[in-house]
Design a protein around this motif. Structure first.
Motif, short mmCIF file in Angstrom:
data_model
loop_
_atom_site.label_atom_id
_atom_site.label_comp_id
_atom_site.label_asym_id
_atom_site.label_seq_id
_atom_site.Cartn_x
_atom_site.Cartn_y
_atom_site.Cartn_z
N UNK A 1 0.56 -1.30 -0.08
CA UNK A 1 0.21 -0.10 -0.17
C UNK A 1 0.74 1.31 0.01
N UNK A 2 0.08 2.24 -0.43
CA UNK A 2 0.86 3.64 -0.49
C UNK A 2 1.12 4.06 1.09
N UNK A 3 2.35 4.51 1.32
CA UNK A 3 2.63 5.13 2.60
C UNK A 3 2.45 6.54 2.80
N UNK A 4 1.41 6.87 3.73
CA UNK A 4 0.97 8.27 3.92
C UNK A 4 1.93 9.24 4.83
N UNK A 5 2.13 10.10 4.82
CA UNK A 5 2.90 11.12 5.54
C UNK A 5 2.05 12.00 6.39
N UNK A 6 1.63 11.29 7.55
CA UNK A 6 0.68 12.18 8.31
C UNK A 6 1.40 12.63 9.46
N UNK A 7 0.60 13.90 10.14
CA UNK A 7 1.45 14.52 11.09
C UNK A 7 0.47 14.56 12.10
N UNK A 8 0.90 14.40 13.29
CA UNK A 8 0.06 14.68 14.47
C UNK A 8 0.80 15.79 15.38
N UNK A 9 0.14 16.68 15.84
CA UNK A 9 0.21 17.75 16.51
C UNK A 9 0.27 17.35 18.03
N UNK A 10 1.34 17.74 18.90
CA UNK A 10 1.36 17.55 20.08
C UNK A 10 0.80 18.91 20.90
N UNK A 11 0.69 18.83 22.14
CA UNK A 11 -0.01 19.71 23.02
C UNK A 11 0.71 21.28 22.76
N UNK A 12 2.08 21.36 22.82
CA UNK A 12 2.86 22.24 22.74
C UNK A 12 2.52 23.05 21.33
N UNK A 13 2.41 22.31 20.38
CA UNK A 13 2.42 22.88 19.15
C UNK A 13 0.85 23.23 19.01
N UNK A 14 -0.03 22.51 19.50
CA UNK A 14 -1.37 23.25 19.50
C UNK A 14 -1.44 24.51 20.35
N UNK A 15 -0.84 24.40 21.60
CA UNK A 15 -0.89 25.79 22.39
C UNK A 15 -0.28 26.77 21.53
N UNK A 16 0.68 26.81 20.88
CA UNK A 16 1.34 27.68 19.98
C UNK A 16 0.40 28.23 18.91
N UNK A 17 -0.12 27.28 18.33
CA UNK A 17 -1.12 27.67 17.08
C UNK A 17 -2.37 28.54 17.60
N UNK A 18 -2.75 27.97 18.76
CA UNK A 18 -4.14 28.71 19.32
C UNK A 18 -3.68 29.79 20.41
N UNK A 19 -2.56 29.96 20.75
CA UNK A 19 -2.20 30.98 21.65
C UNK A 19 -2.75 30.63 23.15
N UNK A 20 -2.86 29.66 23.38
CA UNK A 20 -3.48 29.10 24.68
C UNK A 20 -2.44 28.45 25.67
N UNK A 21 -2.76 28.04 26.73
CA UNK A 21 -1.81 27.24 27.67
C UNK A 21 -1.78 25.63 27.02
N UNK A 22 -0.69 24.98 27.38
CA UNK A 22 -0.72 23.51 27.05
C UNK A 22 -1.80 22.65 27.87
N UNK A 23 -2.08 23.04 28.90
CA UNK A 23 -3.20 22.39 29.42
C UNK A 23 -4.56 22.33 28.67
N UNK A 24 -4.81 23.69 28.18
CA UNK A 24 -5.76 23.90 27.43
C UNK A 24 -5.64 23.18 26.04
N UNK A 25 -4.56 23.29 25.61
CA UNK A 25 -4.28 22.40 24.30
C UNK A 25 -4.78 20.94 24.66
N UNK A 26 -4.16 20.22 25.62
CA UNK A 26 -4.77 18.93 26.06
C UNK A 26 -6.10 18.64 26.04
#
Length: 75
Positions: free
Chosen positions: A2-27
């Motif tokens: 099968x085809x290999x997919x290049x999926x990316x998963x964001x962690x809480x630190x990355x979500x927090x940065x994108x959203x401008x929120x705390x890491x606990x809020x990102x979780x």
């Protein structure tokens, strides 16, 4: 093989940065999004969220057809 997919998963630190929120809020966001994905039949990684789904839900980008197929391939 099968085809290999290049999926990316964001962690809480990355979500927090994108959203401008705390890491606990990102979780909290990650838990909610992953619960939605599980209800739709997708598999998830604890503590991380699929980048495509996150960006779709929060309006960072509209998913194109290729992205839709990539997300569905991991159901």
């Amino acid at each position: 093989m099968g085809e290999v997919l290049n999926l990316k998963f964001l962690n809480a630190k990355e979500v927090a940065k994108l959203m401008g929120i705390s890491v606990s809020g990102a979780y909290d966001i990650i838990r909610k999004l992953n619960a939605e994905l599980v209800q739709k039949g997708y598999r998830v990684k604890s503590g991380k969220v699929n980048e495509l789904y996150f960006k779709k839900v929060y309006g960072f980008s509209d998913l194109g057809e290729d992205d839709q197929h990539e997300l569905q391939a991991n159901a």
